[in-house]
Design an enzyme around this catalytic site. Structure first.
Site, PDB file in Angstrom:
ATOM      1  N   ASP A 136      30.755  46.832 -21.197  1.00  0.00           N
ATOM      2  CA  ASP A 136      29.642  47.295 -20.378  1.00  0.00           C
ATOM      3  C   ASP A 136      30.001  47.199 -18.902  1.00  0.00           C
ATOM      4  O   ASP A 136      29.745  48.114 -18.117  1.00  0.00           O
ATOM      5  CB  ASP A 136      28.401  46.446 -20.695  1.00  0.00           C
ATOM      6  N   THR A 137      30.628  46.112 -18.518  1.00  0.00           N
ATOM      7  CA  THR A 137      31.029  45.916 -17.127  1.00  0.00           C
ATOM      8  C   THR A 137      32.150  46.869 -16.737  1.00  0.00           C
ATOM      9  O   THR A 137      32.163  47.404 -15.625  1.00  0.00           O
ATOM     10  CB  THR A 137      31.443  44.452 -16.897  1.00  0.00           C
TER      11      THR A 137
END
Length: 150
Positions: free
Chosen positions: A31-32
């Site tokens: 996600d990051t």
């Protein structure tokens, strides 16, 4: 000594092999990775106002967009990549965001798991290859949504 995901790792930090990390943990880092790629993409378009950056980024990072990208990329993925995506998609999480249905959320989680896995395997070129295709595809879709069909 093997270091997984060497970019941004602190000296002496060791983590498990990516193959041993659960799908949701891979999604956590993936996600990051996706968020950073999207933020960089938007800055490259000379968007500098934080409120507009946030609004535009949301169109790329929301679960529906990630799920759509995952479906779009699926035919191009290797069997290993499909397996990682499946592992993330099938992982049971405790909650689902209010703005996504369960199938979108799970597919988005699979996409994030794939990015996390590739990051931890130091396959940064592959991440960028998939991101370039994904962003080009999303940009085209978002442009059509804003401007209507040609």
């Amino acid at each position: 000594m093997t270091h997984y995901g060497e970019i941004f790792s602190l000296p002496g930090e060791e983590i498990k092999k990516p193959e041993e990390i659960p799908g949701l943990a891979l999604a956590y880092i993936g996600d990051t990775v996706w968020d950073l790629i999207i933020r960089r993409h938007l800055l490259a378009q000379n968007e500098m106002k934080p409120d507009r950056l946030h609004k535009r980024a949301t169109a790329y990072v929301r679960a529906k967009a990630q799920a759509d990208v995952a479906h779009h990329l699926l035919p191009e993925l290797t069997e290993e990549e499909r397996s990682v995506m499946r592992r993330g998609r099938n992982a049971k999480s405790g909650s689902v965001p209010k703005n996504a249905d369960i199938s979108e959320y799970r597919m988005a989680t699979g996409f994030e798991s794939l990015l996390g896995y590739l990051y931890l395997k130091n396959r940064h070129e592959r991440i960028l290859e998939l991101a370039e295709r994904s962003i080009a595809w999303l940009d085209e879709r978002l442009s059509k949504e804003r401007n209507g069909p040609a």
